[in-house]
Design a protein around this motif. Structure first.
Motif, PDB file in Angstrom:
ATOM      1  N   GLY A  94       0.790  -1.236   0.000  1.00  0.00           N
ATOM      2  CA  GLY A  94       0.000   0.000   0.000  1.00  0.00           C
ATOM      3  C   GLY A  94       0.816   1.276   0.000  1.00  0.00           C
ATOM      4  N   HIS A  95       2.137   1.151  -0.151  1.00  0.00           N
ATOM      5  CA  HIS A  95       3.011   2.334  -0.155  1.00  0.00           C
ATOM      6  C   HIS A  95       3.403   2.652  -1.599  1.00  0.00           C
ATOM      7  N   GLN A  96       2.894   3.733  -2.142  1.00  0.00           N
ATOM      8  CA  GLN A  96       3.124   4.064  -3.553  1.00  0.00           C
ATOM      9  C   GLN A  96       4.199   5.134  -3.752  1.00  0.00           C
ATOM     10  N   ASP A  97       4.502   5.901  -2.719  1.00  0.00           N
ATOM     11  CA  ASP A  97       5.426   7.025  -2.852  1.00  0.00           C
ATOM     12  C   ASP A  97       6.842   6.554  -2.502  1.00  0.00           C
ATOM     13  N   VAL A  98       7.594   6.150  -3.516  1.00  0.00           N
ATOM     14  CA  VAL A  98       8.917   5.568  -3.276  1.00  0.00           C
ATOM     15  C   VAL A  98       9.953   6.226  -4.194  1.00  0.00           C
ATOM     16  N   ALA A  99      11.003   6.762  -3.585  1.00  0.00           N
ATOM     17  CA  ALA A  99      12.137   7.282  -4.357  1.00  0.00           C
ATOM     18  C   ALA A  99      13.234   6.233  -4.330  1.00  0.00           C
ATOM     19  N   GLU A 100      14.174   6.299  -5.279  1.00  0.00           N
ATOM     20  CA  GLU A 100      15.230   5.294  -5.304  1.00  0.00           C
ATOM     21  C   GLU A 100      16.588   5.922  -5.598  1.00  0.00           C
ATOM     22  N   ALA A 101      17.640   5.200  -5.141  1.00  0.00           N
ATOM     23  CA  ALA A 101      19.015   5.657  -5.373  1.00  0.00           C
ATOM     24  C   ALA A 101      19.909   4.432  -5.523  1.00  0.00           C
ATOM     25  N   GLY A 102      20.991   4.576  -6.316  1.00  0.00           N
ATOM     26  CA  GLY A 102      21.854   3.440  -6.634  1.00  0.00           C
ATOM     27  C   GLY A 102      23.016   3.223  -5.689  1.00  0.00           C
ATOM     28  N   ASN A 103      23.249   4.142  -4.779  1.00  0.00           N
ATOM     29  CA  ASN A 103      24.290   3.960  -3.755  1.00  0.00           C
ATOM     30  C   ASN A 103      24.089   5.016  -2.663  1.00  0.00           C
ATOM     31  N   GLY A 104      24.924   4.948  -1.627  1.00  0.00           N
ATOM     32  CA  GLY A 104      24.752   5.841  -0.497  1.00  0.00           C
ATOM     33  C   GLY A 104      24.893   7.310  -0.860  1.00  0.00           C
ATOM     34  N   LYS A 105      25.811   7.600  -1.769  1.00  0.00           N
ATOM     35  CA  LYS A 105      26.033   8.995  -2.165  1.00  0.00           C
ATOM     36  C   LYS A 105      24.775   9.558  -2.844  1.00  0.00           C
ATOM     37  N   GLU A 106      24.215   8.770  -3.759  1.00  0.00           N
ATOM     38  CA  GLU A 106      22.968   9.199  -4.407  1.00  0.00           C
ATOM     39  C   GLU A 106      21.838   9.293  -3.380  1.00  0.00           C
ATOM     40  N   GLY A 107      21.871   8.399  -2.399  1.00  0.00           N
ATOM     41  CA  GLY A 107      20.857   8.415  -1.346  1.00  0.00           C
ATOM     42  C   GLY A 107      20.887   9.722  -0.567  1.00  0.00           C
ATOM     43  N   LEU A 108      22.108  10.189  -0.255  1.00  0.00           N
ATOM     44  CA  LEU A 108      22.236  11.467   0.467  1.00  0.00           C
ATOM     45  C   LEU A 108      21.712  12.617  -0.387  1.00  0.00           C
ATOM     46  N   ASP A 109      22.000  12.560  -1.698  1.00  0.00           N
ATOM     47  CA  ASP A 109      21.490  13.598  -2.611  1.00  0.00           C
ATOM     48  C   ASP A 109      19.963  13.616  -2.600  1.00  0.00           C
ATOM     49  N   ARG A 110      19.368  12.420  -2.623  1.00  0.00           N
ATOM     50  CA  ARG A 110      17.897  12.304  -2.598  1.00  0.00           C
ATOM     51  C   ARG A 110      17.324  12.896  -1.312  1.00  0.00           C
ATOM     52  N   LEU A 111      17.999  12.605  -0.208  1.00  0.00           N
ATOM     53  CA  LEU A 111      17.517  13.125   1.087  1.00  0.00           C
ATOM     54  C   LEU A 111      17.604  14.647   1.114  1.00  0.00           C
ATOM     55  N   GLY A 112      18.610  15.191   0.436  1.00  0.00           N
ATOM     56  CA  GLY A 112      18.759  16.641   0.379  1.00  0.00           C
ATOM     57  C   GLY A 112      17.658  17.305  -0.424  1.00  0.00           C
ATOM     58  N   ALA A 113      17.028  16.520  -1.312  1.00  0.00           N
ATOM     59  CA  ALA A 113      15.977  17.081  -2.176  1.00  0.00           C
ATOM     60  C   ALA A 113      14.615  17.125  -1.496  1.00  0.00           C
ATOM     61  N   GLY A 114      14.473  16.422  -0.387  1.00  0.00           N
ATOM     62  CA  GLY A 114      13.171  16.425   0.298  1.00  0.00           C
ATOM     63  C   GLY A 114      13.112  15.324   1.335  1.00  0.00           C
ATOM     64  N   PRO A 115      12.248  15.477   2.327  1.00  0.00           N
ATOM     65  CA  PRO A 115      12.208  14.514   3.433  1.00  0.00           C
ATOM     66  C   PRO A 115      11.601  13.168   3.018  1.00  0.00           C
ATOM     67  N   VAL A 116      12.056  12.103   3.684  1.00  0.00           N
ATOM     68  CA  VAL A 116      11.427  10.790   3.525  1.00  0.00           C
ATOM     69  C   VAL A 116      11.091  10.263   4.920  1.00  0.00           C
ATOM     70  N   ASP A 117      10.142   9.336   4.974  1.00  0.00           N
ATOM     71  CA  ASP A 117       9.695   8.809   6.262  1.00  0.00           C
ATOM     72  C   ASP A 117      10.442   7.550   6.674  1.00  0.00           C
ATOM     73  N   VAL A 118      10.845   6.741   5.678  1.00  0.00           N
ATOM     74  CA  VAL A 118      11.590   5.510   5.965  1.00  0.00           C
ATOM     75  C   VAL A 118      12.650   5.309   4.881  1.00  0.00           C
ATOM     76  N   ILE A 119      13.874   4.961   5.310  1.00  0.00           N
ATOM     77  CA  ILE A 119      14.948   4.618   4.370  1.00  0.00           C
ATOM     78  C   ILE A 119      15.134   3.101   4.407  1.00  0.00           C
ATOM     79  N   ILE A 120      15.189   2.488   3.216  1.00  0.00           N
ATOM     80  CA  ILE A 120      15.502   1.061   3.102  1.00  0.00           C
ATOM     81  C   ILE A 120      16.777   0.961   2.286  1.00  0.00           C
ATOM     82  N   THR A 121      17.840   0.412   2.882  1.00  0.00           N
ATOM     83  CA  THR A 121      19.134   0.414   2.189  1.00  0.00           C
ATOM     84  C   THR A 121      19.808  -0.949   2.192  1.00  0.00           C
ATOM     85  N   ASP A 122      20.557  -1.194   1.124  1.00  0.00           N
ATOM     86  CA  ASP A 122      21.438  -2.356   1.011  1.00  0.00           C
ATOM     87  C   ASP A 122      22.718  -2.055   1.806  1.00  0.00           C
ATOM     88  N   TRP A 123      23.561  -3.058   1.978  1.00  0.00           N
ATOM     89  CA  TRP A 123      24.838  -2.868   2.665  1.00  0.00           C
ATOM     90  C   TRP A 123      25.966  -2.655   1.645  1.00  0.00           C
TER      91      TRP A 123
END
Lengths: 121, 164
Positions: free
Chosen positions: A24-53
């Motif tokens: 039921g969660h349709q609003d999902v952003a994605e990133a290919g690594n941690g650096k891109e993830g930080l860029d995404r976070l800088g663009a707007g808030p998210v409620d939950v981060i799901i990350t690979d190691w």
């Protein structure tokens, strides 16, 4: 609720996004690594981060450490999805700031349970 | 020269269980395991080969073999799209599938034998009429699986084990 999925595998990002959509969660952003993830976070808030190691450029552990040291996003719940299931790995991830841990392969029920757990904190 | 020892059946059982579990939960398809084949007498006719190395008290490789057609079906099922819509995603999907089989196998072996292994990032080879030759003495077992009408194989190659 907005999710950010960070994984270098486009297949795994798609599997996680499909799983979130089914839950039921349709609003999902994605990133290919941690650096891109930080860029995404800088663009707007998210409620939950799901990350690979294991990722190139910036690993999941370094990404989480960076998130926890960034005042604007430091309290965002983080779920790690990985094949690293050894006790030492889990301890390292928790020390870095992971709130919960999903070992691959996983079922939608496991993902749902873990998301609910990190949101209840 | 002493004969090369056989691979412990516990390795084969856990690799088979890991493969079935990964297919059920992440490919959303059931696979049926057949009798494992010890040695390298059978060379799978595969166009897509995923490989992940592991190292610790036991060292070796987990190798996934598939035809191109079956790999398309697996990729489509993982992504939730039609096989005809698969376009460039196949290597990443087969790499991730092999990574999950090897990772799940590692986790299972850690539980049953207390061994801690590191695993490599996956590599995927695509083509035809090729065979991987290992220069040192290795132990090999090929585990066949059937996914509907497609035959798949997962091979365990042990280059060094704690028992040796």
């Amino acid at each position: 609720m907005r999710f950010l999925v960070v994984d270098d595998s486009s297949t795994m990002r798609r599997i996680i996004i499909n799983t979130l959509n089914k839950l039921g969660h349709q609003d999902v952003a994605e990133a290919g690594n941690g650096k891109e993830g930080l860029d995404r976070l800088g663009a707007g808030p998210v409620d939950v981060i799901i990350t690979d190691w294991n990722m190139p450029e910036m690993s999941g552990i370094d990404f989480i450490r960076a998130v926890r040291s960034t005042p604007a996003v430091k309290d965002t719940p983080v779920l790690m999805v990985t094949t690293n299931a050894a006790k030492d790995d889990i301890v390292e991830a928790l020390k870095a700031g992971v709130n919960s841990y999903v070992v691959k392969p996983f079922t939608p029920d496991t993902m749902k349970e873990k998301i609910e757990a990190v949101l209840a904190r | 020269m002493a004969p090369t020892p056989a691979i412990d059946t516990q390795f084969i059982d856990e690799l088979t269980a890991a493969t079935c579990d990964v297919f059920r939960t992440m490919v959303f398809r059931e696979v049926e395991a057949s009798t494992p084949i010890v040695g390298d007498a059978l060379r799978p006719g595969a166009n897509v080969v995923g490989t992940v190395a592991f190292a610790g008290q036991t060292c070796g490789l987990v190798v996934f073999y598939s035809t191109l057609d079956a790999a398309h079906k697996i990729t489509a099922s993982m992504l939730g799209i039609a096989p005809g819509d698969v376009n460039g995603e196949l290597p990443d999907a087969i790499g991730e599938l092999t990574n999950m089989i090897a990772g799940s196998f590692r986790t299972r072996m850690a539980h049953v034998r207390g061994e801690a292994w590191a695993i490599s990032v996956p590599t995927v080879t695509m083509g035809s009429d090729f065979y991987t030759k290992y220069v040192s003495d290795v132990q090999r077992v090929l585990c066949p699986f059937r996914m509907n009408d497609a035959e798949l194989f997962v091979e365990l190659i042990v280059t060094r084990s704690a028992a040796q």
